[in-house]
Design an enzyme around this catalytic site. Sequence first.
Site, PDB file in Angstrom:
ATOM      1  N   HIS A   1       0.749  -1.071   0.249  1.00  0.00           N
ATOM      2  CA  HIS A   1      -0.068  -0.013   0.161  1.00  0.00           C
ATOM      3  C   HIS A   1       0.638   1.021   0.318  1.00  0.00           C
ATOM      4  O   HIS A   1       0.819   2.467  -0.444  1.00  0.00           O
ATOM      5  CB  HIS A   1      -1.025   0.428   0.736  1.00  0.00           C
ATOM      6  CG  HIS A   1      -1.354  -1.496   1.295  1.00  0.00           C
ATOM      7  ND1 HIS A   1      -1.802  -2.047   2.417  1.00  0.00           N
ATOM      8  CD2 HIS A   1      -2.330  -2.119   0.361  1.00  0.00           C
ATOM      9  CE1 HIS A   1      -2.618  -3.107   1.901  1.00  0.00           C
ATOM     10  NE2 HIS A   1      -3.247  -3.148   1.168  1.00  0.00           N
TER      11      HIS A   1
ATOM     12  N   ARG B   1     -10.018   3.436  -7.334  1.00  0.00           N
ATOM     13  CA  ARG B   1      -9.192   2.063  -6.986  1.00  0.00           C
ATOM     14  C   ARG B   1     -10.067   2.716  -5.811  1.00  0.00           C
ATOM     15  O   ARG B   1      -9.178   3.325  -4.357  1.00  0.00           O
ATOM     16  CB  ARG B   1      -8.080   2.467  -6.341  1.00  0.00           C
ATOM     17  CG  ARG B   1      -6.913   1.124  -7.956  1.00  0.00           C
ATOM     18  CD  ARG B   1      -5.555   1.177  -7.665  1.00  0.00           C
ATOM     19  NE  ARG B   1      -5.306   0.013  -8.219  1.00  0.00           N
ATOM     20  CZ  ARG B   1      -4.502   0.001  -9.416  1.00  0.00           C
ATOM     21  NH1 ARG B   1      -3.758   1.731  -9.559  1.00  0.00           N
ATOM     22  NH2 ARG B   1      -3.948  -1.058 -10.093  1.00  0.00           N
TER      23      ARG B   1
ATOM     24  N   ARG C   1     -14.306   2.591  -9.255  1.00  0.00           N
ATOM     25  CA  ARG C   1     -13.801   0.364  -9.580  1.00  0.00           C
ATOM     26  C   ARG C   1     -14.590   0.586  -7.819  1.00  0.00           C
ATOM     27  O   ARG C   1     -14.362   1.304  -6.577  1.00  0.00           O
ATOM     28  CB  ARG C   1     -13.092  -0.342  -9.592  1.00  0.00           C
ATOM     29  CG  ARG C   1     -12.655  -1.043  -9.157  1.00  0.00           C
ATOM     30  CD  ARG C   1     -11.701  -2.284  -9.346  1.00  0.00           C
ATOM     31  NE  ARG C   1     -10.461  -1.465  -7.991  1.00  0.00           N
ATOM     32  CZ  ARG C   1      -9.276  -1.704  -8.632  1.00  0.00           C
ATOM     33  NH1 ARG C   1      -8.677  -2.787  -9.545  1.00  0.00           N
ATOM     34  NH2 ARG C   1      -8.708  -1.828  -7.810  1.00  0.00           N
TER      35      ARG C   1
ATOM     36  N   GLU D   1      -9.739  -9.277 -14.970  1.00  0.00           N
ATOM     37  CA  GLU D   1      -8.956  -9.675 -14.570  1.00  0.00           C
ATOM     38  C   GLU D   1      -8.890 -11.213 -14.328  1.00  0.00           C
ATOM     39  O   GLU D   1      -7.191 -11.494 -13.916  1.00  0.00           O
ATOM     40  CB  GLU D   1      -8.726  -9.151 -13.122  1.00  0.00           C
ATOM     41  CG  GLU D   1      -9.017  -7.590 -13.141  1.00  0.00           C
ATOM     42  CD  GLU D   1      -8.852  -7.549 -11.698  1.00  0.00           C
ATOM     43  OE1 GLU D   1      -7.496  -6.254 -11.446  1.00  0.00           O
ATOM     44  OE2 GLU D   1     -10.200  -7.753 -11.156  1.00  0.00           O
TER      45      GLU D   1
ATOM     46  N   ASN E   1      -2.242  -6.237 -14.431  1.00  0.00           N
ATOM     47  CA  ASN E   1      -1.562  -6.740 -13.606  1.00  0.00           C
ATOM     48  C   ASN E   1      -2.075  -7.854 -13.097  1.00  0.00           C
ATOM     49  O   ASN E   1      -1.248  -9.196 -13.090  1.00  0.00           O
ATOM     50  CB  ASN E   1      -1.479  -5.724 -12.254  1.00  0.00           C
ATOM     51  CG  ASN E   1      -1.450  -4.427 -12.487  1.00  0.00           C
ATOM     52  OD1 ASN E   1      -0.383  -4.906 -13.384  1.00  0.00           O
ATOM     53  ND2 ASN E   1      -1.936  -3.996 -11.954  1.00  0.00           N
ATOM     54  N   ASP E   2      -3.203  -8.478 -12.367  1.00  0.00           N
ATOM     55  CA  ASP E   2      -3.818  -9.460 -12.611  1.00  0.00           C
ATOM     56  C   ASP E   2      -4.543 -10.574 -13.282  1.00  0.00           C
ATOM     57  O   ASP E   2      -3.386 -11.834 -13.047  1.00  0.00           O
ATOM     58  CB  ASP E   2      -5.474  -9.487 -11.791  1.00  0.00           C
ATOM     59  CG  ASP E   2      -5.199  -9.177  -9.687  1.00  0.00           C
ATOM     60  OD1 ASP E   2      -4.698  -9.722  -9.916  1.00  0.00           O
ATOM     61  OD2 ASP E   2      -5.690  -7.669  -9.529  1.00  0.00           O
TER      62      ASP E   2
ATOM     63  N   ARG F   1       1.392 -11.122  -8.658  1.00  0.00           N
ATOM     64  CA  ARG F   1       2.692 -10.549  -9.344  1.00  0.00           C
ATOM     65  C   ARG F   1       3.780  -9.457  -7.728  1.00  0.00           C
ATOM     66  O   ARG F   1       4.461  -8.404  -8.609  1.00  0.00           O
ATOM     67  CB  ARG F   1       1.553  -9.638  -9.222  1.00  0.00           C
ATOM     68  CG  ARG F   1       0.836  -9.004  -8.916  1.00  0.00           C
ATOM     69  CD  ARG F   1      -0.921  -8.502  -8.498  1.00  0.00           C
ATOM     70  NE  ARG F   1      -0.755  -6.972  -8.422  1.00  0.00           N
ATOM     71  CZ  ARG F   1      -1.629  -6.603  -8.446  1.00  0.00           C
ATOM     72  NH1 ARG F   1      -2.631  -6.630  -9.023  1.00  0.00           N
ATOM     73  NH2 ARG F   1      -2.036  -5.084  -8.601  1.00  0.00           N
TER      74      ARG F   1
ATOM     75  N   CYS G   1      -6.270  -0.812 -17.871  1.00  0.00           N
ATOM     76  CA  CYS G   1      -5.605  -0.212 -16.876  1.00  0.00           C
ATOM     77  C   CYS G   1      -4.500  -0.986 -16.056  1.00  0.00           C
ATOM     78  O   CYS G   1      -4.346   0.421 -15.037  1.00  0.00           O
ATOM     79  CB  CYS G   1      -7.115   0.109 -16.192  1.00  0.00           C
ATOM     80  SG  CYS G   1      -7.976  -1.240 -15.143  1.00  0.00           S
TER      81      CYS G   1
END
Length: 746
Positions: free
Chosen positions: A364, A471, A507, A606, A629-630, A640, A677
């Site tokens: 984070h 996000r 999202r 994803e 990413n996922d 990842r 994205c």
Amino acid sequence: MADSTESESRKLLGRLREAMAGDDAGQTRLDKITHLIADSMRTEVCSVYLFRDDETLELCATEGLNLESVHKTRMRLGEGLVGRVAKYGKVVNTPDAPNAKGFRYMAETGEERFSSFLGIPVQRLGEKLGVLVVQSLDAREFSADEVYALEVVAMVIAEMTELGAFVGEGAALSPLHQQPVLLRGTSAQEGAAEGHVWLHEPRVVITNPIADDPHRERERLHEAVDELRVGVDKMLEMSLDGDKEQVQVLEAYRMFANSKGWMRRMEEDIALGLSAEAAVEKEQSQARARMSQVQDAYLRERLSDLDDLSNRLLRILTGQGATSSADLPADPILIARNIGPGDLLEYGRSLRGLVLEEGSVGSHAAIVARALAIPLVVNAKRITTEALNGDHIMVDGDQGLVHLRPEDTVSSAFRDKIAMQADAQERYGSVRDLPAVTADGKRVDLLMNAGLMADLPSLESSGAEGVGLFRTELQFLVRNKMPKRSELVVLYKRVLDAGHGKRVVFRTLDIGSDKVLPYMKPTDEPNPALGWRAIRVGLDKPGIMRMQLQALIRAADGRPLTIMFPFVAQFEEYRAARAEVEKTLELERKLGHPLPEVLDVGAMLETPSLAFAPQKFFEEVGFLSIGGNDLKQFFFAADRENERVRKRYDTLNVSFLSLIERIVERCSSTDTPLSFCGEDAGRPIEAVCLAAIGIRTLSMRPASIGPVKSLLLRVDLGALRKIIADARHRGDQSVRPAVMDYLRDL
Ligand code: PEP
Ligand code: MG
């Protein structure tokens, strides 16, 4: 421990202190202490080895070995018994050194005559400083008491080294924390920054490691521990109704604060002649040494709790409090072992850069650092022990390098790099208001990813055409309580207001996996990335989802609204989520709130499964956004967040691009708007390839929009498409080499 050992040890420490008191040169002091230790331990030899560089130890003083070998005998880390003590940070105690595993014969020292060997690491809070050795002619194993007593001496030597007591001629006696140091970490946010060190947790300096009066020191320790316990209890009382994880941490603190074993060890250290603070630090150093070897995550965390607790205790004992932010340098580069997103946000945009000793690219803190657009290097081992407040520092976020106290040549090369980046930014500024139209006339929409209020100014400055991914979980992650619906309404309103009518894709909560809300009961899952996360949590806990949907509808206040569900793996999940939206709209209508003029509801793609969803899904979903990413992590089965496997698979791998092409085809057959994205959208080479295979909306970090646009303006997507097709035809694993050739020719 025998009383005689205690009084011997105190006597020795007392003599050591006397030896240090004069204003002798470092070498003289070292010579005196080796003499004193050999005398007190009744051994023929006592030697001190210190590091001359990260890899090499040097004999710096000896009583008993050939004096000519001082400053000449050197060994590499891990080499010989001394090298092993240093490398593993562990004591070696053997009655028969010449036949012990790892012994290396050093003719110049004359040590082959000596049979027994006791080597103790000299280390301070995980920082390796050297090795203290005693040797004797007779073949005896040193007793546990003797080992313990010598560990206490080694601790004092470590403190003295830190305080600069042994500074003299030559590399091994050069002062600590003054030399240039290059540390290699992992890049977590690009960019280059120059500034001065600001330690998130300032180091406590112990100026009095030796004490005469063990009773007084024991009293001081007890008083401080009592104060600590009261403090921990108070914190616990205050947080009992909130943050569960915090309560757990505090309970672990309380357990340690009341731990008899911890107290007993510190009392023993004091009985041997250490001051209370030195005893605390000795235990802390040993816990850190253990921490570096423990693999188990739970145990590591407990050791890290103990480390935090020791820091608190040291502050109470020394009165050295946390420094005030009023002293923050004008160009601060924050150094921390780890930092939570909330703390980082408090520093906010005042920071020039951030270097973490631990941390990870997907943490984070990394997400917040990206939002703040400050260069971030994680995994920079030793940074918290090497850096001192105010040190000159340069952070290369592109390469993951940290230059601490750099030499002039390094500084000037680095400044050139910063200037070049500033030039490039200026060039990007000149294309800010241009649409991204390629050389062959194809238009690509460039949007930005966001999640914090700190991101909003970038909507204007980056030239983004909207927010392709907001996000929402970041607002939940940076708090220690679940935000209220009314608070969310205010936040989302501010986001929409800042957008001035530009599209913002909200999202819904994407929690679980690495994004654990501090106030939610942690679920113990064997494989959180494949676990109860994102939409799965949303559908199982519709209360939270509805609260968020209501907040979004109210914030829109009749304006157009776009909602996206994360991590949808099958059609049914989208349908169920969509049904929640309908229910919430009905509820809001009944409550008299205006409904959005236009409502667009989409999903993130994803997981590979969604690429193969029924045709009907593609017809029903409002839009799709590929979460690369996922998607990449699941396509290649490569975590990842795991540095070891993350980079093994190229985004431009032909198979991965084929999957994306398939998604493009499916979307175009149903006219379903599609965007991308994930982080790769912001990497210029990856971005132009994605555009070439048909992705015409890319959402990325604001800072990436300039570089991506600049490259898009120059490329011919038709030519690139052919290059990709040819690479596939040839059977290349990745199209990158062929694409690089094309780009070089541009
Ligand atoms: C993704 O997975 O690509 C994505 C954009 O979502 P996040 O990084 O927040 O998981
Ligand atoms: Mg994702």
